[in-house]
Enzyme design. Sequence first.
Site, short mmCIF file in Angstrom:
data_model
loop_
_atom_site.label_atom_id
_atom_site.label_comp_id
_atom_site.label_asym_id
_atom_site.label_seq_id
_atom_site.Cartn_x
_atom_site.Cartn_y
_atom_site.Cartn_z
CB CYS A 2 63.30 -44.21 0.39
SG CYS A 2 62.65 -42.99 -0.77
NE ARG A 28 68.06 -47.91 0.66
CZ ARG A 28 68.27 -48.76 -0.34
NH1 ARG A 28 69.43 -49.37 -0.46
NH2 ARG A 28 67.32 -49.02 -1.23
CD1 TRP A 75 66.35 -40.18 -4.64
CD2 TRP A 75 67.99 -39.34 -3.41
NE1 TRP A 75 67.23 -39.57 -5.49
CE2 TRP A 75 68.25 -39.03 -4.76
CE3 TRP A 75 68.90 -38.91 -2.43
CZ2 TRP A 75 69.37 -38.33 -5.16
CZ3 TRP A 75 70.02 -38.20 -2.85
CH2 TRP A 75 70.24 -37.91 -4.19
CG ASN A 99 62.99 -47.77 -1.64
OD1 ASN A 99 63.02 -46.88 -2.47
ND2 ASN A 99 64.00 -48.60 -1.44
N GLY A 100 60.27 -46.95 -3.71
CA GLY A 100 59.92 -47.38 -5.06
C GLY A 100 59.07 -46.33 -5.76
CD GLU A 484 81.58 -42.19 -18.66
OE1 GLU A 484 81.41 -42.66 -17.51
OE2 GLU A 484 81.99 -41.03 -18.86
CE LYS A 488 82.80 -43.63 -14.92
NZ LYS A 488 83.32 -42.36 -15.34
CD GLU A 491 86.69 -40.87 -13.78
OE1 GLU A 491 86.29 -39.76 -13.35
OE2 GLU A 491 85.91 -41.80 -14.04
CG HIS A 507 92.49 -38.15 -39.87
ND1 HIS A 507 92.92 -37.67 -41.09
CD2 HIS A 507 91.23 -38.62 -40.07
CE1 HIS A 507 91.96 -37.82 -41.99
NE2 HIS A 507 90.91 -38.40 -41.40
CE LYS A 606 79.90 -39.27 -7.03
NZ LYS A 606 80.11 -40.22 -8.12
#
Length: 611
Positions: A2, A28, A75, A99-100, A484, A488, A491, A507, A606
């Site tokens: 937040c 945020r 958030w 916030n938290g 992954e 990255k 990309e 193989h 995105k």
Amino acid sequence: MCGIVGYIGRERRAADVLLDGLRRLEYRGYDSAGVAILEGDRLEVRRAKGKLVNLEGSLREKPLSGHLGIGHTRWATHGKPSERNAHPHRAGSVVLVHNGIIENYRELRASLEKRGAVIQSDTDTELIAHLIDEFVQAGRDLLSAVRAACRELTGSYAIAVLCDKEPNLLVTAKQGGSPIIIGHGDKQAFLASDIPAVLPYTREIISLKDGDFAILAEDLVQVVDSEGRILDREFQTVQWDPVSAEKGGFDHFMQKEIFEQPRAVTDTIGTRINESELNVDLDGIEFTKAELDGLTGITLVACGTSYYASLLGKYMIEQIAGIPCEVDLASEFRYRRPIVGARRIVIPVSQSGETADTLAALEEGKRQGARVLAICNVRESTIARASDDVLYTQAGPEIGVASTKAFVTQAIAMYLVALKLGIVRERLSRDEIRTRLHDAMRLPRMIETVLGLDKEIQGIARKYFKAQDFLFLGRGIMYPIALEGALKLKEISYIHAEGYAAGEMKHGPIALIDENMPVVVIATKGELHDKLVSNLEQVRARDGQVIAIASKGDAEIAEKANEVIHIEDLGEYLTSILAVVPLQLLAYHIATLKGTDVDQPRNLAKSVTVE
């Protein structure tokens, strides 16, 4: 994740400063927003669900002209987005933003209600306001009351507090991963979650440390510890331009988001782990043993990075919960005419909650009668609304196109789901549950340790950034991590990279290996470690350049690899999450050395909202 803003002074209207700061912090959080401003001798609170523009409309209709106030853009972590769950929260004479996550909120709520407190919201934040108000009513000054209340909190918090009874004072406190910075000017002071909010007014700032409390007045900024002793915290001059400030001083949003991962994992775990009761609370999502024992299986559907996180989930769910699990690319799922049925759970996984292919897969699962449990980062998104149940990750907004903190929060969410299913099915002993929960709580700190290797990894990147091809190898649960890692790199650096299960190397891919081929091997300790070492030897025999991710203390790998990055061992499931962090850093540094657009790589978006 937040956003918090605070102002005290005579130079400006608080509402103007707060709204301007909240606009700069809206990245945020944008579930709701609110302000509390001192008008005369009373704090007036205005809140609105949704984006900041809704709050701005309310303040245009009924302006507030005071010179002391706090603001918040949310958030959501506790409680759905709504006006009653929006900040600021009031209890008696106290108004507060936060916030938290407060981990012991259940115990606090029960205790406060037993003492007669009337809780108006579903949030953990309101409980802090009630605690502080109790101490104020008992005769303490605001700073002392805040310090006393914080002693009863377990978790992370950055708070800003006002009180009708002390109308010339703003108090703030910090603990855990939630940031607070303080700025000062001529007879005015500011506070915020991030530097961009105060940069138009001052470049002189203090960043609070864990355990700090601070008093802000027109002509005073004073930082104290939990006992009220004055601390020496010197103001620093910020030289950032506005764009750099939005990135928190990092060069790119992706870099910032990589370094936000300890906080993101902490927030996603939140209060979902109950170590005292050896249980996992998936925000009220429940299963019965009979339901789970009657399942034909679980299907995970996702795209891109979320697909690789889902492959981790398959390992975790099958091995921890003992439920058959398959993973489908969402773009292929409905076109292969899948057999789902009512005795299956479908888990769509999406950062944005708007991915078109994943939504279509979800709808196919529902059409066939399956229960749908979404793992998603954005509240009230299309996928969240269409699902029977939603487990929200708490990554916060992710601006860099190449996903980092969304991946690790999806992975830890999978781990929590697997544990919950395993506990309900009675497949885990009490000692196993205790160990797995404790290790999960350690994960954010271990990610911080890996981030401390940033300079070392940058040095490795300098040696290999001119390579034209990379190979990434892993076995078992580390195979998705290899996938992954390769994603990255390709990309953001545009280097051709492929991920393979290490046992498949002979193989076909082994034909590619020569002295110009860097091979990244995820070689952490586990059941398949010896087999992985054999694969590594095969690479070395063909002059491949080996970059190894290895368990701390593994001297054998160090002897066989050109470069070694050591990480802690948290058991194979959580170590797999930990292992992705050095791969993110390696990809980031290679891309910056090549000079590519890290945050907005070519041809990518995105959120993919079309097929």
